[in-house]
Design an enzyme around this catalytic site. Structure first.
Site, short mmCIF file in Angstrom:
data_model
loop_
_atom_site.label_atom_id
_atom_site.label_comp_id
_atom_site.label_asym_id
_atom_site.label_seq_id
_atom_site.Cartn_x
_atom_site.Cartn_y
_atom_site.Cartn_z
N GLY A 55 -31.10 -27.50 7.13
CA GLY A 55 -30.16 -28.39 7.80
C GLY A 55 -28.75 -28.32 7.28
CG HIS A 56 -25.86 -28.50 3.78
ND1 HIS A 56 -25.09 -27.69 2.99
CD2 HIS A 56 -25.17 -29.64 3.92
CE1 HIS A 56 -23.98 -28.33 2.64
NE2 HIS A 56 -24.02 -29.52 3.21
CG PHE A 57 -23.78 -26.65 7.47
CD1 PHE A 57 -23.77 -27.97 7.86
CD2 PHE A 57 -23.03 -26.27 6.37
CE1 PHE A 57 -22.99 -28.91 7.18
CE2 PHE A 57 -22.26 -27.20 5.69
CZ PHE A 57 -22.23 -28.52 6.08
#
Length: 154
Positions: A55-57
């Site tokens: 999720g990052h990124f």
């Protein structure tokens, strides 16, 4: 652990004995240098398999800066633990990150990088330790901070 019993490098099996952190939050893979009560140099291999990269990124993975700070704090904890004489009662004590000052982020940390973390003990005050920390990749500073950790109350 007595100072004369410490053999370099300190591997992850020993680190697991000294720190309470576990997957996915253990952020130090190896200790390569140690001057007890003064400084430590530790390594963190950053791989694409780290769960935070989902999720990052998405499509442009970057290690969160707060996790680089946490890796530096864990290296400071290892400096404290490895500096304790064996049987001193220091084993198993928990230390908590209580303050971060002068945090700077100079470059992004991405999969394939190896964080080279250097932590110097500036001073101890009762049950607290103040560390000066720098994380590097390929010899270039990626992050730095002053970190204060305190021993937790039982």
């Amino acid at each position: 652990m007595s100072e004369d019993a410490i053999k370099m490098p300190v591997d992850v099996a020993c680190i697991l004995h000294l720190l309470p952190h576990r997957y996915p939050f253990l952020l130090v893979d190896r200790v390569v240098e140690l001057e007890p009560h003064q400084r430590i140099r530790a390594l963190k291999n950053v791989t694409f398999n780290e769960p935070f990269f989902q999720g990052h990124f998405p499509g442009r993975p970057v290690m969160p800066g707060v996790l680089v700070i946490e890796a530096m704090a864990q290296a400071g904890g290892l400096l404290t633990q490895l500096s304790q004489p064996k049987g001193s009662g220091g084993e198993g004590k928990l230390f908590y990150l209580v303050k971060v000052d002068n945090a700077r982020f100079n470059r992004m940390v991405v999969p394939g990088d190896q964080l080279d973390i250097e932590v110097v003990l500036k001073r101890t005050i009762r049950n607290m330790a103040l560390y000066e920390c720098v994380a590097r990749v390929d010899g270039k500073d990626v992050a730095s901070a002053e970190i204060l950790c305190a021993e937790g109350k039982e």
